[in-house]
Structure formats: C-alpha cells, structure tokens
Design a protein around this motif. Structure first.
Motif, PDB file in Angstrom:
ATOM      1  N   ALA A   1       0.871  -1.223   0.146  1.00 47.56           N
ATOM      2  CA  ALA A   1      -0.022  -0.080   0.053  1.00 47.56           C
ATOM      3  C   ALA A   1       0.902   1.253   0.078  1.00 47.56           C
ATOM      4  CB  ALA A   1      -0.967   0.098   1.200  1.00 47.56           C
ATOM      5  N   SER A   2       1.935   1.353   0.714  1.00 48.36           N
ATOM      6  CA  SER A   2       2.879   2.373   1.081  1.00 48.36           C
ATOM      7  C   SER A   2       3.365   2.700  -0.502  1.00 48.36           C
ATOM      8  CB  SER A   2       3.800   2.235   1.878  1.00 48.36           C
ATOM      9  OG  SER A   2       4.973   1.044   1.398  1.00 48.36           O
ATOM     10  N   TRP A   3       3.563   1.961  -1.502  1.00 45.74           N
ATOM     11  CA  TRP A   3       4.269   2.201  -2.560  1.00 45.74           C
ATOM     12  C   TRP A   3       3.447   3.188  -3.574  1.00 45.74           C
ATOM     13  CZ3 TRP A   3       3.926   1.232  -7.968  1.00 45.74           C
ATOM     14  CH2 TRP A   3       5.224   1.253  -8.682  1.00 45.74           C
ATOM     15  N   TRP A   4       2.013   2.882  -3.369  1.00 42.24           N
ATOM     16  CA  TRP A   4       1.081   3.762  -4.205  1.00 42.24           C
ATOM     17  C   TRP A   4       0.800   5.260  -3.464  1.00 42.24           C
ATOM     18  CZ3 TRP A   4       0.403   3.150  -9.082  1.00 42.24           C
ATOM     19  CH2 TRP A   4       0.728   2.011  -9.644  1.00 42.24           C
ATOM     20  N   ASP A   5       0.415   5.297  -2.012  1.00 33.39           N
ATOM     21  CA  ASP A   5       0.102   6.261  -1.150  1.00 33.39           C
ATOM     22  C   ASP A   5       0.875   7.627  -1.509  1.00 33.39           C
ATOM     23  OD1 ASP A   5      -1.082   7.766   0.663  1.00 33.39           O
ATOM     24  OD2 ASP A   5      -0.895   6.603   2.236  1.00 33.39           O
ATOM     25  N   SER A   6       0.180   8.395  -2.281  1.00 30.68           N
ATOM     26  CA  SER A   6       0.552   9.429  -2.761  1.00 30.68           C
ATOM     27  C   SER A   6       0.772  10.651  -1.573  1.00 30.68           C
ATOM     28  CB  SER A   6      -0.212  10.126  -3.925  1.00 30.68           C
ATOM     29  OG  SER A   6      -0.496   9.420  -4.714  1.00 30.68           O
ATOM     30  N   LEU A   7       0.139  10.404  -0.488  1.00 32.34           N
ATOM     31  CA  LEU A   7       0.192  11.287   0.689  1.00 32.34           C
ATOM     32  C   LEU A   7       1.208  10.991   1.773  1.00 32.34           C
ATOM     33  CD1 LEU A   7      -3.776  12.203   0.446  1.00 32.34           C
ATOM     34  CD2 LEU A   7      -1.776  13.340  -0.540  1.00 32.34           C
ATOM     35  N   ARG A   8       1.664   9.692   1.692  1.00 28.65           N
ATOM     36  CA  ARG A   8       2.445   9.255   2.654  1.00 28.65           C
ATOM     37  C   ARG A   8       3.955   9.450   2.104  1.00 28.65           C
ATOM     38  NH1 ARG A   8       2.951   2.939   4.711  1.00 28.65           N
ATOM     39  NH2 ARG A   8       4.675   3.516   6.100  1.00 28.65           N
ATOM     40  N   SER A   9       4.673  10.294   3.130  1.00 28.37           N
ATOM     41  CA  SER A   9       6.229  10.390   2.978  1.00 28.37           C
ATOM     42  C   SER A   9       6.333  11.216   1.443  1.00 28.37           C
ATOM     43  CB  SER A   9       7.208   9.327   2.604  1.00 28.37           C
ATOM     44  OG  SER A   9       6.823   8.578   3.844  1.00 28.37           O
ATOM     45  N   PRO A  10       5.583  12.416   1.450  1.00 29.09           N
ATOM     46  CA  PRO A  10       5.798  13.234   0.003  1.00 29.09           C
ATOM     47  C   PRO A  10       7.103  13.620  -0.294  1.00 29.09           C
ATOM     48  CG  PRO A  10       4.688  14.543   1.798  1.00 29.09           C
ATOM     49  CD  PRO A  10       4.735  13.198   2.517  1.00 29.09           C
ATOM     50  N   GLN A  11       7.984  13.611   0.809  1.00 27.69           N
ATOM     51  CA  GLN A  11       9.430  14.230   0.448  1.00 27.69           C
ATOM     52  C   GLN A  11       9.950  13.005  -0.128  1.00 27.69           C
ATOM     53  OE1 GLN A  11       8.237  13.163   3.561  1.00 27.69           O
ATOM     54  NE2 GLN A  11       9.474  11.842   4.219  1.00 27.69           N
ATOM     55  N   GLU A  12       9.593  12.040  -0.359  1.00 29.87           N
ATOM     56  CA  GLU A  12      10.095  10.791  -0.815  1.00 29.87           C
ATOM     57  C   GLU A  12       9.661  10.858  -2.298  1.00 29.87           C
ATOM     58  OE1 GLU A  12      10.706   5.821  -0.634  1.00 29.87           O
ATOM     59  OE2 GLU A  12       9.811   7.101   1.128  1.00 29.87           O
ATOM     60  N   LYS A  13      10.512  11.215  -3.223  1.00 26.30           N
ATOM     61  CA  LYS A  13      10.253  11.079  -4.910  1.00 26.30           C
ATOM     62  C   LYS A  13      10.005   9.688  -5.488  1.00 26.30           C
ATOM     63  CE  LYS A  13       9.678  15.646  -4.672  1.00 26.30           C
ATOM     64  NZ  LYS A  13       8.421  16.141  -4.315  1.00 26.30           N
ATOM     65  N   MET A  14       8.903   9.210  -5.783  1.00 24.80           N
ATOM     66  CA  MET A  14       8.901   7.945  -6.480  1.00 24.80           C
ATOM     67  C   MET A  14       8.138   8.367  -7.722  1.00 24.80           C
ATOM     68  SD  MET A  14       8.077   5.660  -3.193  1.00 24.80           S
ATOM     69  CE  MET A  14       8.600   4.235  -4.042  1.00 24.80           C
ATOM     70  N   PRO A  15       8.538   7.655  -8.774  1.00 21.71           N
ATOM     71  CA  PRO A  15       7.922   8.086 -10.211  1.00 21.71           C
ATOM     72  C   PRO A  15       6.799   7.711 -10.349  1.00 21.71           C
ATOM     73  CG  PRO A  15       9.599   6.343 -10.442  1.00 21.71           C
ATOM     74  CD  PRO A  15       9.615   6.951  -9.007  1.00 21.71           C
ATOM     75  N   GLN A  16       5.814   6.569  -9.795  1.00 24.66           N
ATOM     76  CA  GLN A  16       4.705   6.458  -9.944  1.00 24.66           C
ATOM     77  C   GLN A  16       3.759   7.278  -9.393  1.00 24.66           C
ATOM     78  OE1 GLN A  16       6.677   4.836  -7.851  1.00 24.66           O
ATOM     79  NE2 GLN A  16       5.761   4.206  -6.124  1.00 24.66           N
ATOM     80  N   ARG A  17       4.220   7.566  -7.928  1.00 22.95           N
ATOM     81  CA  ARG A  17       3.632   8.802  -7.314  1.00 22.95           C
ATOM     82  C   ARG A  17       3.509  10.085  -8.083  1.00 22.95           C
ATOM     83  NH1 ARG A  17       5.946   7.953  -1.227  1.00 22.95           N
ATOM     84  NH2 ARG A  17       5.550   5.934  -0.865  1.00 22.95           N
ATOM     85  N   GLU A  18       4.566  10.387  -8.554  1.00 23.12           N
ATOM     86  CA  GLU A  18       4.502  11.797  -9.277  1.00 23.12           C
ATOM     87  C   GLU A  18       3.828  11.542 -10.625  1.00 23.12           C
ATOM     88  OE1 GLU A  18       6.639  14.415  -8.146  1.00 23.12           O
ATOM     89  OE2 GLU A  18       6.868  13.076  -6.555  1.00 23.12           O
ATOM     90  N   ALA A  19       3.745  10.614 -11.100  1.00 24.12           N
ATOM     91  CA  ALA A  19       2.809  10.529 -12.494  1.00 24.12           C
ATOM     92  C   ALA A  19       1.308  10.733 -11.767  1.00 24.12           C
ATOM     93  CB  ALA A  19       2.948   9.068 -12.894  1.00 24.12           C
ATOM     94  N   CYS A  20       0.798  10.200 -10.960  1.00 27.13           N
ATOM     95  CA  CYS A  20      -0.527  10.221 -10.406  1.00 27.13           C
ATOM     96  C   CYS A  20      -0.795  11.729  -9.975  1.00 27.13           C
ATOM     97  CB  CYS A  20      -0.677   9.287  -9.101  1.00 27.13           C
ATOM     98  SG  CYS A  20      -0.506   7.583  -9.548  1.00 27.13           S
ATOM     99  N   LEU A  21       0.237  12.527  -9.186  1.00 27.69           N
ATOM    100  CA  LEU A  21       0.017  13.639  -8.868  1.00 27.69           C
ATOM    101  C   LEU A  21      -0.102  14.774 -10.026  1.00 27.69           C
ATOM    102  CD1 LEU A  21       2.187  13.605  -5.348  1.00 27.69           C
ATOM    103  CD2 LEU A  21      -0.094  13.836  -5.624  1.00 27.69           C
TER     104      LEU A  21
END
Length: 85
Positions: free
Chosen positions: A41-61
């Motif tokens: 779940a944490s790999w997708w969670d866009s609101l968890r650890s926003p300082q940690e840049k992850m490409p899948q989260r960045e794409a969603c945001l």
C-alpha cells in the motif's frame, strides 16, 4: 525501471472523480511489469512521505490524482485532487 508517463497521460484524460485500475491494467498501460513493491500500500500512497520522490506517485500527482492500493492488493483506486482555490 518502468516509465509512468502513459499512466499519467491516461489519468489526465479522465473526467471521473474516482476510478480503479487493476495492477495488470497498469502494467499493460506502461508496457512493463510493476515491481514487487507495487503490491504494498505504501508504494502507491501519494500522501505518505511526500518528500520521498517516486515516479509512480509523481505521475499520479501530475495528473491530478492521488492513488491508494485496494485492500485486496490487486488494484489501485485513483481519486481526483480537489482544485485549490
């Protein structure tokens, strides 16, 4: 590492406030397999650890959505961010 531009572009075209995609649909869209971590779940969670840049989260945001993995681990729910006033 998969490129999530296709996911971002797909989400940008959506008008629904919420949608669900299976992990298989996302893999087909990006033309690559998702890493094992995608089942967490944490790999997708866009609101968890926003300082940690992850490409899948960045794409969603970038598309205006936040992502949450479904409880069964087989899909992801995307919810449109509320526009800032």
């Amino acid at each position: 590492m998969p490129d999530y531009d296709a996911l971002r572009d797909y989400l940008k075209r959506q008008t629904r406030p919420e949608l669900v995609l299976s992990l298989e649909e996302i893999e087909e869209m990006i033309g690559d397999g998702l890493p094992r971590a995608a089942q967490r779940a944490s790999w997708w969670d866009s609101l968890r650890s926003p300082q940690e840049k992850m490409p899948q989260r960045e794409a969603c945001l970038a598309a205006g959505y936040v992502a949450t993995r479904l409880p069964d681990g087989k899909g992801v729910r995307f919810r449109k961010l509320k526009p800032e006033r």
